[in-house]
Write a protein that holds these residues in place. Structure first.
Motif, PDB file in Angstrom:
ATOM      1  N   THR A  80     -48.839  -2.739 -14.686  1.00 27.87           N
ATOM      2  CA  THR A  80     -48.375  -2.797 -16.721  1.00 27.87           C
ATOM      3  C   THR A  80     -47.745  -2.555 -17.274  1.00 27.87           C
ATOM      4  O   THR A  80     -47.135  -2.774 -18.437  1.00 27.87           O
ATOM      5  N   TYR A  81     -48.039  -0.747 -16.534  1.00 27.68           N
ATOM      6  CA  TYR A  81     -47.495   0.573 -17.171  1.00 27.68           C
ATOM      7  C   TYR A  81     -46.407   1.487 -16.744  1.00 27.68           C
ATOM      8  O   TYR A  81     -45.648   1.362 -17.205  1.00 27.68           O
ATOM      9  N   GLY A  82     -46.192   2.089 -15.328  1.00 32.17           N
ATOM     10  CA  GLY A  82     -46.163   2.456 -15.071  1.00 32.17           C
ATOM     11  C   GLY A  82     -44.304   1.725 -14.153  1.00 32.17           C
ATOM     12  O   GLY A  82     -43.563   2.649 -15.007  1.00 32.17           O
ATOM     13  N   ILE A  83     -44.667   0.637 -13.935  1.00 30.09           N
ATOM     14  CA  ILE A  83     -43.028  -0.119 -13.646  1.00 30.09           C
ATOM     15  C   ILE A  83     -42.313  -0.594 -15.040  1.00 30.09           C
ATOM     16  O   ILE A  83     -40.798   0.101 -14.851  1.00 30.09           O
ATOM     17  N   ALA A  84     -43.180  -0.980 -15.648  1.00 31.11           N
ATOM     18  CA  ALA A  84     -41.838  -0.780 -17.229  1.00 31.11           C
ATOM     19  C   ALA A  84     -41.899   0.019 -17.799  1.00 31.11           C
ATOM     20  O   ALA A  84     -40.667   0.415 -18.313  1.00 31.11           O
ATOM     21  N   GLY A  85     -42.180   1.152 -17.700  1.00 31.98           N
ATOM     22  CA  GLY A  85     -41.249   3.113 -18.203  1.00 31.98           C
ATOM     23  C   GLY A  85     -41.079   3.379 -17.312  1.00 31.98           C
ATOM     24  O   GLY A  85     -39.710   3.421 -18.004  1.00 31.98           O
ATOM     25  N   PHE A  86     -40.613   3.101 -16.186  1.00 32.80           N
ATOM     26  CA  PHE A  86     -39.688   3.701 -14.943  1.00 32.80           C
ATOM     27  C   PHE A  86     -38.307   2.799 -14.888  1.00 32.80           C
ATOM     28  O   PHE A  86     -37.336   3.010 -15.259  1.00 32.80           O
ATOM     29  N   PHE A  87     -39.063   1.132 -14.804  1.00 31.97           N
ATOM     30  CA  PHE A  87     -38.426   0.246 -16.307  1.00 31.97           C
ATOM     31  C   PHE A  87     -36.341   0.578 -17.205  1.00 31.97           C
ATOM     32  O   PHE A  87     -36.060   0.317 -17.130  1.00 31.97           O
ATOM     33  N   TRP A  88     -37.290   0.362 -17.874  1.00 29.21           N
ATOM     34  CA  TRP A  88     -37.036   1.445 -19.243  1.00 29.21           C
ATOM     35  C   TRP A  88     -35.954   2.505 -19.376  1.00 29.21           C
ATOM     36  O   TRP A  88     -34.748   2.596 -19.685  1.00 29.21           O
ATOM     37  N   LEU A  89     -36.442   3.458 -18.470  1.00 30.75           N
ATOM     38  CA  LEU A  89     -35.630   4.612 -18.136  1.00 30.75           C
ATOM     39  C   LEU A  89     -34.208   4.464 -17.674  1.00 30.75           C
ATOM     40  O   LEU A  89     -33.786   5.238 -17.611  1.00 30.75           O
ATOM     41  N   HIS A  90     -35.093   3.558 -16.342  1.00 31.26           N
ATOM     42  CA  HIS A  90     -33.700   3.184 -15.808  1.00 31.26           C
ATOM     43  C   HIS A  90     -32.446   2.130 -16.283  1.00 31.26           C
ATOM     44  O   HIS A  90     -31.328   2.915 -15.972  1.00 31.26           O
ATOM     45  N   ASP A  91     -32.764   1.603 -17.023  1.00 26.02           N
ATOM     46  CA  ASP A  91     -32.101   0.930 -17.858  1.00 26.02           C
ATOM     47  C   ASP A  91     -30.944   1.380 -18.745  1.00 26.02           C
ATOM     48  O   ASP A  91     -29.980   1.177 -18.702  1.00 26.02           O
ATOM     49  N   THR A  92     -31.915   2.280 -19.446  1.00 21.76           N
ATOM     50  CA  THR A  92     -31.496   3.154 -20.379  1.00 21.76           C
ATOM     51  C   THR A  92     -30.420   4.240 -19.762  1.00 21.76           C
ATOM     52  O   THR A  92     -29.646   3.950 -20.322  1.00 21.76           O
ATOM     53  N   TYR A  93     -31.041   4.842 -18.697  1.00 23.10           N
ATOM     54  CA  TYR A  93     -30.305   5.751 -18.179  1.00 23.10           C
ATOM     55  C   TYR A  93     -28.523   5.623 -18.169  1.00 23.10           C
ATOM     56  O   TYR A  93     -27.814   6.289 -17.447  1.00 23.10           O
ATOM     57  N   HIS A  94     -28.936   4.223 -16.714  1.00 25.13           N
ATOM     58  CA  HIS A  94     -27.710   3.560 -16.331  1.00 25.13           C
ATOM     59  C   HIS A  94     -26.664   2.992 -17.568  1.00 25.13           C
ATOM     60  O   HIS A  94     -25.454   2.505 -17.123  1.00 25.13           O
ATOM     61  N   THR A  95     -27.730   2.640 -18.188  1.00 22.71           N
ATOM     62  CA  THR A  95     -26.280   1.666 -19.460  1.00 22.71           C
ATOM     63  C   THR A  95     -25.691   2.506 -20.671  1.00 22.71           C
ATOM     64  O   THR A  95     -25.438   1.418 -21.309  1.00 22.71           O
ATOM     65  N   THR A  96     -26.472   3.427 -20.868  1.00 24.98           N
ATOM     66  CA  THR A  96     -25.995   3.966 -22.258  1.00 24.98           C
ATOM     67  C   THR A  96     -25.381   5.880 -21.754  1.00 24.98           C
ATOM     68  O   THR A  96     -25.804   6.771 -22.570  1.00 24.98           O
ATOM     69  N   GLY A  97     -25.218   5.826 -21.078  1.00 23.29           N
ATOM     70  CA  GLY A  97     -24.097   7.344 -20.757  1.00 23.29           C
ATOM     71  C   GLY A  97     -25.729   8.178 -19.718  1.00 23.29           C
ATOM     72  O   GLY A  97     -25.188   9.364 -20.266  1.00 23.29           O
ATOM     73  N   GLY A  98     -26.389   8.263 -18.851  1.00 18.74           N
ATOM     74  CA  GLY A  98     -26.902   9.067 -18.386  1.00 18.74           C
ATOM     75  C   GLY A  98     -27.805   9.658 -19.536  1.00 18.74           C
ATOM     76  O   GLY A  98     -28.932   9.140 -19.694  1.00 18.74           O
ATOM     77  N   ARG A  99     -28.338  11.124 -19.103  1.00 19.00           N
ATOM     78  CA  ARG A  99     -28.952  11.829 -19.898  1.00 19.00           C
ATOM     79  C   ARG A  99     -29.196  12.331 -21.082  1.00 19.00           C
ATOM     80  O   ARG A  99     -29.590  11.728 -22.198  1.00 19.00           O
ATOM     81  N   ASP A 100     -27.423  11.601 -21.734  1.00 17.63           N
ATOM     82  CA  ASP A 100     -27.205  12.005 -23.224  1.00 17.63           C
ATOM     83  C   ASP A 100     -27.517  10.573 -23.567  1.00 17.63           C
ATOM     84  O   ASP A 100     -28.409  10.589 -24.893  1.00 17.63           O
ATOM     85  N   GLY A 101     -27.687   9.474 -23.215  1.00 16.71           N
ATOM     86  CA  GLY A 101     -28.430   7.978 -23.632  1.00 16.71           C
ATOM     87  C   GLY A 101     -29.565   8.330 -23.767  1.00 16.71           C
ATOM     88  O   GLY A 101     -30.459   7.878 -24.924  1.00 16.71           O
ATOM     89  N   LEU A 102     -30.518   8.672 -22.448  1.00 16.16           N
ATOM     90  CA  LEU A 102     -31.725   8.849 -22.555  1.00 16.16           C
ATOM     91  C   LEU A 102     -32.559   9.955 -24.307  1.00 16.16           C
ATOM     92  O   LEU A 102     -33.347   9.717 -24.714  1.00 16.16           O
ATOM     93  N   ARG A 103     -31.586  10.949 -24.248  1.00 21.29           N
ATOM     94  CA  ARG A 103     -31.574  12.035 -25.335  1.00 21.29           C
ATOM     95  C   ARG A 103     -31.294  11.263 -26.978  1.00 21.29           C
ATOM     96  O   ARG A 103     -32.170  11.525 -27.934  1.00 21.29           O
TER      97      ARG A 103
END
Length: 136
Positions: A80-103
């Motif tokens: 319910t919680y863990g995988i959803a958060g990890f997926f969002w972090l993974h997708d954002t990291y890989h689709t928006t430019g790594g750490r800059d995308g997360l920032r």
């Protein structure tokens, strides 16, 4: 209160079981991808049957109620919680430019990290309480 918890946990896992059976029944058919009367009727019947079986097992067999509590604490919190958060972090990291995308998406990143931490807390605290209730 315990019946509500048992019913909720049973519903969560019975939905997964119903989905597994539904996909196996209608693999390579149009019922799995489009809204048909046969597909919806089968889905409703499977969900009802799986929830009924889970509820009966949780209430009728004493050890199963504890197993459902432990299983829900260990696995449902992550599904319910863990995988959803990890997926969002993974997708954002890989689709928006790594750490800059997360920032760049700071609010979403903080929310995803909070979601993962909530899953971790529910997993640890739920497991502790389920075991403590069983042996006290």
């Amino acid at each position: 209160m315990h019946l509500l918890i048992y019913f909720s946990a049973g519903g969560l896992y019975s939905h997964t079981a119903a989905k597994l059976i539904f996909v196996r029944l209608f693999r390579h058919s149009r019922h799995i991808y489009s809204h048909t009367l046969i597909g919806w009727a089968t889905w409703v019947i499977l969900c009802f049957l799986m929830t009924t079986v889970a509820f009966i097992l949780a209430v009728a067999v004493p050890i199963f109620s504890y197993l459902i509590g432990i299983a829900a604490a260990l696995f449902a919190s992550w599904y319910t919680y863990g995988i959803a958060g990890f997926f969002w972090l993974h997708d954002t990291y890989h689709t928006t430019g790594g750490r800059d995308g997360l920032r760049k998406h700071r609010a979403g990143t903080l929310l995803a990290i909070g979601t993962v931490l909530a899953g971790l807390f529910i997993c640890v605290a739920g497991t502790y309480v389920s075991i403590k209730v069983r042996y006290s």
